[in-house]
Design a protein around this motif. Sequence first.
Motif, mmCIF file in Angstrom:
data_model
loop_
_atom_site.group_PDB
_atom_site.id
_atom_site.type_symbol
_atom_site.label_atom_id
_atom_site.label_comp_id
_atom_site.label_asym_id
_atom_site.label_seq_id
_atom_site.Cartn_x
_atom_site.Cartn_y
_atom_site.Cartn_z
ATOM 1 N N SER A 315 -0.751 -5.942 -8.112
ATOM 2 C CA SER A 315 -0.217 -5.120 -8.354
ATOM 3 C C SER A 315 1.226 -5.169 -7.221
ATOM 4 O O SER A 315 1.491 -6.284 -6.414
ATOM 5 C CB SER A 315 -0.922 -3.866 -6.942
ATOM 6 O OG SER A 315 -1.145 -4.424 -5.903
ATOM 7 N N VAL A 361 -5.501 -2.995 -5.329
ATOM 8 C CA VAL A 361 -6.356 -2.170 -6.118
ATOM 9 C C VAL A 361 -7.319 -3.099 -5.819
ATOM 10 O O VAL A 361 -8.264 -4.148 -5.897
ATOM 11 C CB VAL A 361 -4.967 -3.054 -7.063
ATOM 12 C CG1 VAL A 361 -4.952 -5.001 -7.381
ATOM 13 C CG2 VAL A 361 -5.725 -2.754 -8.465
ATOM 14 N N THR A 372 -6.311 2.176 -7.717
ATOM 15 C CA THR A 372 -5.069 1.399 -7.149
ATOM 16 C C THR A 372 -4.977 2.812 -5.933
ATOM 17 O O THR A 372 -4.860 3.786 -5.978
ATOM 18 C CB THR A 372 -3.420 2.119 -7.626
ATOM 19 O OG1 THR A 372 -3.417 3.185 -8.301
ATOM 20 C CG2 THR A 372 -4.168 0.077 -8.929
#
Lengths: 517, 303
Positions: A315, A361, A372
């Motif tokens: 992420s 995440v 998330t």
Amino acid sequence: MDTEYRTLSLTRALCLPYIIHPSPWKLNRKINTVGSEWPWVIDRAARGFCLKSPAPPGPASSPLPDSSPRMLNPIQVLCSDITSLSLEPEPFASYTEADIISTVEFNHTGELLATGDKGGRVVIFQREPECKTEPYSQGEYNVYSTFQSHEPEFDYLKSLEIEEKINKIRWLPQQNAAHFLLSTNDKTIKLWKVSERDKRPEGYNLKDEEGRIKDLSTVTSLQVPVLKPMDLMVEVSPRRVFANAHTYHVNSISVNSDHETYMSADDLRINLWHLGITDRSFNIVDIKPVNMEDLTEVITAAEFHPHHCNLLVYSSSKGTLRLCDMREAALCDKHSKLFEEPEDPSNRSFFSEIISSVSDVKFSHSGRYLLTRDYLTAKVWDLNMENKPLEIYQVHDYLRSKLCSLYENDCIFDKFECAWNGSDSVIMTGAYNNFFRMFDRNTKRDVTLEASRESSKPRAVLKPRRVCQGGKRRKDDISVDSLDFTKKILHTAWHPTENIIAIAATNNLYIFQDKFN
Amino acid sequence: MEYKVEAHRIMSISLGKIYNSRVQRGGIKLHKNLLVSLVLRSARQVYLRDYYGGICLSAQQAREWCEGEYMDSEQDKLVPGSTESLPESDGQSEVAVDKQEPSNVVESHAALDVESEASGEQDHAENGVLDSGCSELKTPEESPEASPTCEVSNVVTTISSNCISGPPPSNPKQATETPNGCQTDDGESVEEKLHEPIVPHTCTNRKRSADDSELTDSLPKKTKVMSSTLISKNDEKKAETEEMDTSNVSSLITIFGSSFSGLLSSEDGAQPDSEAEDSDSGQICCDQMLKNLNPWSTAIVAF
């Protein structure tokens, strides 16, 4: 409709002191035993810091009512009754920053729970085997081992201090009698072996019982040493140290499903390691721009797919997720899938970038979904759908109007973690005021609970809380302005199979259990 | 003008955070500093945009006078730079036009930084011309208004005063690496370049009611094609702006959605266009300040 959550008892595992053992990380299992050879433990215990062995369970509580409708199963707290065991009437009044828990992780069976703190220490809890005679008091978690994982270091080339705070702990799948875990601070990852020793050899020929060399003239016959049982000892030893591979701060580690490799991710790079090789690693993702002034996003979290050893997701601070396939290229800068939700322009503000930054995440256990967490929401993504998340859960949307103040006091930079339950039907994440929230994906119900000493008396029910934002205010509601932003629950963990959750609230660890299965 | 106060306050807070991060234990946190710098940039854009909005209402004459003087004195030197400035602004606009490419943001960022680098090169050529003092901002050049020039310098000095003091460098590399953002050299040369092609629009841009004319005028200046729908979108935004009355910065910024550069939005093709439109005009006036102050570089220093 108010569901009731009952607590059995409360474990408050306060940080244990700097237990600097003389040699090799041996620790008596019952560290709080009076008269043990660890005087400093006693000293700390005097301040109520030690976790004691569980008190014998009280009379069995009445069976939980199973007739009342409930959104989620009732959660009960299980642990020792700390209040009756602490040596000080009012402990926990103050704590040092080193005591703040910075990561919580169950192992793959859920038998062990590891916590890391800012002081570089790791405390491992083990679940007591279920007692047959007390069907309602299932196994409680007690301290199994504690050790100093990382020490503060100084990078003299950059004149920077390297914090000893444990950023992440990840357990390796168990392959033999010993347990292995990876712990990391900002720069160095270490592999620790946690093993038990419950036998010791006795009857040496050349040494006597105290270990002194015998006078050879007194030895008249030979004997074969035998293994005799002893008090259980838990030994923790560092097996590997993976150092000097990261220029930036390591934020994530993830063990691969092949059980041989793992990755470590810092702000700009992700490295792939082999668990047996410490002097080299492969760089698989590098988003560092040629000119650092062109930097627009950093990596905030990364994880391997639970089943496919070639897939990983990371992420970014921009709110995007990238799924990479290591089969495609040696350097996975080019993503295979990009998960991004178009920004809602009506919600634009100065702080839109900050609140869209993904702080955690997690793959679902099935490997089909991604969870998330950004500052205000938790999102569930389907791996097959890249253009928008499957579900969006507002964790504390009432903070949206307060972003400026949260920016000033730095709370907007808090990195909340999220967790799946074992069946991927419920997600959990923390919030402020020691609140944590659970969202049932199937029934779309959610609950806000509080992890606090006052509300978690032994055998008490965890009462759902509510934050009111003006308008109708019910009794026991908390108004947004009276939220305590210093009490934040950043780290939570869910048992891999059962409904047991571990909540880290600053320096306290709460373990709650759903007794009603 | 509470917006200005609020934006300024956020800027001060952001700069304070960046400064404090240098002494924090564990070294500079890249992620946090990146976010703070983004907030700082947004606040700065809003602040200066709002500021120039007030300035441009007056001093049309001064603008023309400044233009003339500016053009004459800097025309020669800016010729090499002017060609650079066009692609730069185009790069920014193009970034806004492109759809949902994550690389867009990097490109636009690169475009901005190309400007700063180009400005640095410019700097070498004009080292003698530009004064490196923070307080002296070549206000006649940077803003077409002569009367508020002292205000402009005050603005920048206010910002500068928040910076960690450092010797103004003449080298762009040094500029980006000093622990402070007082880089008026770069800013001035950038503003000069940007001003040359777009000077007639700087003032009118700030006027919210004059958006139509501004956009129409700026169309031929840009190589990309702006649709008329963008203009109407801008109108709506501006209308909303004037209607709103709030001291809450967050809600304010939603109104000023168009003030955000193409950096921040790449989802909607049309939207970023309008944003880029405004932001370009905003950037014209703001970039000189923006280049003056690149706090992001302060965080980069450690790495």
